[in-house]
Write a protein that holds these residues in place. Structure first.
Motif, PDB file in Angstrom:
ATOM      1  N   THR A   5     -27.184  30.352  -9.968  1.00 54.42           N
ATOM      2  CA  THR A   5     -28.065  29.234  -9.535  1.00 54.42           C
ATOM      3  C   THR A   5     -29.701  30.155 -10.173  1.00 54.42           C
ATOM      4  O   THR A   5     -30.099  28.942 -10.779  1.00 54.42           O
ATOM      5  CB  THR A   5     -28.217  29.141  -8.291  1.00 54.42           C
ATOM      6  OG1 THR A   5     -26.825  28.699  -7.806  1.00 54.42           O
ATOM      7  CG2 THR A   5     -29.167  27.923  -7.845  1.00 54.42           C
ATOM      8  N   ILE A  26     -24.259  21.206 -17.864  1.00 49.51           N
ATOM      9  CA  ILE A  26     -24.759  21.305 -16.423  1.00 49.51           C
ATOM     10  C   ILE A  26     -26.186  21.180 -16.264  1.00 49.51           C
ATOM     11  O   ILE A  26     -27.058  21.554 -16.973  1.00 49.51           O
ATOM     12  CB  ILE A  26     -24.523  23.012 -15.921  1.00 49.51           C
ATOM     13  CG1 ILE A  26     -23.141  23.277 -16.057  1.00 49.51           C
ATOM     14  CG2 ILE A  26     -24.825  23.232 -14.529  1.00 49.51           C
ATOM     15  CD1 ILE A  26     -22.561  24.695 -15.937  1.00 49.51           C
ATOM     16  N   ASP A  27     -26.412  20.125 -15.121  1.00 53.01           N
ATOM     17  CA  ASP A  27     -27.880  19.798 -14.941  1.00 53.01           C
ATOM     18  C   ASP A  27     -28.568  21.215 -14.214  1.00 53.01           C
ATOM     19  O   ASP A  27     -28.116  22.164 -13.791  1.00 53.01           O
ATOM     20  CB  ASP A  27     -27.878  18.706 -13.757  1.00 53.01           C
ATOM     21  CG  ASP A  27     -29.198  17.879 -14.025  1.00 53.01           C
ATOM     22  OD1 ASP A  27     -30.343  18.687 -14.121  1.00 53.01           O
ATOM     23  OD2 ASP A  27     -28.949  16.465 -13.779  1.00 53.01           O
ATOM     24  N   ASP A  29     -29.858  21.759 -11.513  1.00 49.92           N
ATOM     25  CA  ASP A  29     -29.611  21.947 -10.100  1.00 49.92           C
ATOM     26  C   ASP A  29     -28.049  22.693 -10.104  1.00 49.92           C
ATOM     27  O   ASP A  29     -27.794  22.739  -9.026  1.00 49.92           O
ATOM     28  CB  ASP A  29     -29.814  20.706  -9.207  1.00 49.92           C
ATOM     29  CG  ASP A  29     -28.484  19.677  -9.374  1.00 49.92           C
ATOM     30  OD1 ASP A  29     -27.735  20.197 -10.510  1.00 49.92           O
ATOM     31  OD2 ASP A  29     -28.745  18.537  -8.920  1.00 49.92           O
ATOM     32  N   SER A  31     -25.287  21.285 -10.958  1.00 44.55           N
ATOM     33  CA  SER A  31     -23.994  20.238 -10.675  1.00 44.55           C
ATOM     34  C   SER A  31     -23.915  19.717 -12.215  1.00 44.55           C
ATOM     35  O   SER A  31     -24.633  19.725 -13.278  1.00 44.55           O
ATOM     36  CB  SER A  31     -24.777  19.060 -10.086  1.00 44.55           C
ATOM     37  OG  SER A  31     -25.701  18.295 -10.952  1.00 44.55           O
ATOM     38  N   PRO A  32     -22.555  19.483 -12.327  1.00 42.96           N
ATOM     39  CA  PRO A  32     -21.953  19.054 -13.697  1.00 42.96           C
ATOM     40  C   PRO A  32     -22.567  17.587 -14.235  1.00 42.96           C
ATOM     41  O   PRO A  32     -22.866  16.789 -13.406  1.00 42.96           O
ATOM     42  CB  PRO A  32     -20.498  19.123 -13.686  1.00 42.96           C
ATOM     43  CG  PRO A  32     -20.164  18.914 -12.124  1.00 42.96           C
ATOM     44  CD  PRO A  32     -21.420  19.473 -11.259  1.00 42.96           C
TER      45      PRO A  32
END
Length: 101
Positions: A5, A26-27, A29, A31-32
């Motif tokens: 992260t 992947i963003d 944050d 998340s995918p």
């Protein structure tokens, strides 16, 4: 916070950060990015990659205006363009980028 992260957050700056995130799917944050969004993005970017270019100076000016308007006041950007030998802001550019501010 995990190292993964933390690594994602460290790459959220700079011109290549978005491209790197898209390539990974992947963003910022962690998340995918949904496959449908990635597919549409790649489809449109492929169209853009095949578009004939009008010249490097025109592209440079377009990028300066588009990105500069986010960071530089209108009068200052206009002067900077002129001082560098580019055309000043067009009325439609000023209205689009600065009209709502």
């Amino acid at each position: 916070m995990t190292a993964e992260t933390n690594e994602v957050k460290q790459t959220t700056k700079g011109a290549d950060a978005v491209d790197e995130a898209i390539a990974q799917g992947i963003d910022f944050d962690g998340s995918p990015i949904p496959p449908a969004k990635l597919e549409l993005y790649h489809k449109v970017m492929a169209l853009e990659a095949n578009r004939q270019r009008s010249g490097v100076s025109n592209t440079m000016r377009s990028r300066i205006v588009r990105i500069g308007a986010k960071h530089i006041p209108q009068a200052e950007l206009d002067k900077m363009l002129i001082d560098a030998g580019f055309a000043p802001l067009k009325d439609k550019e000023a209205a689009f980028f600065y009209g709502g501010k």
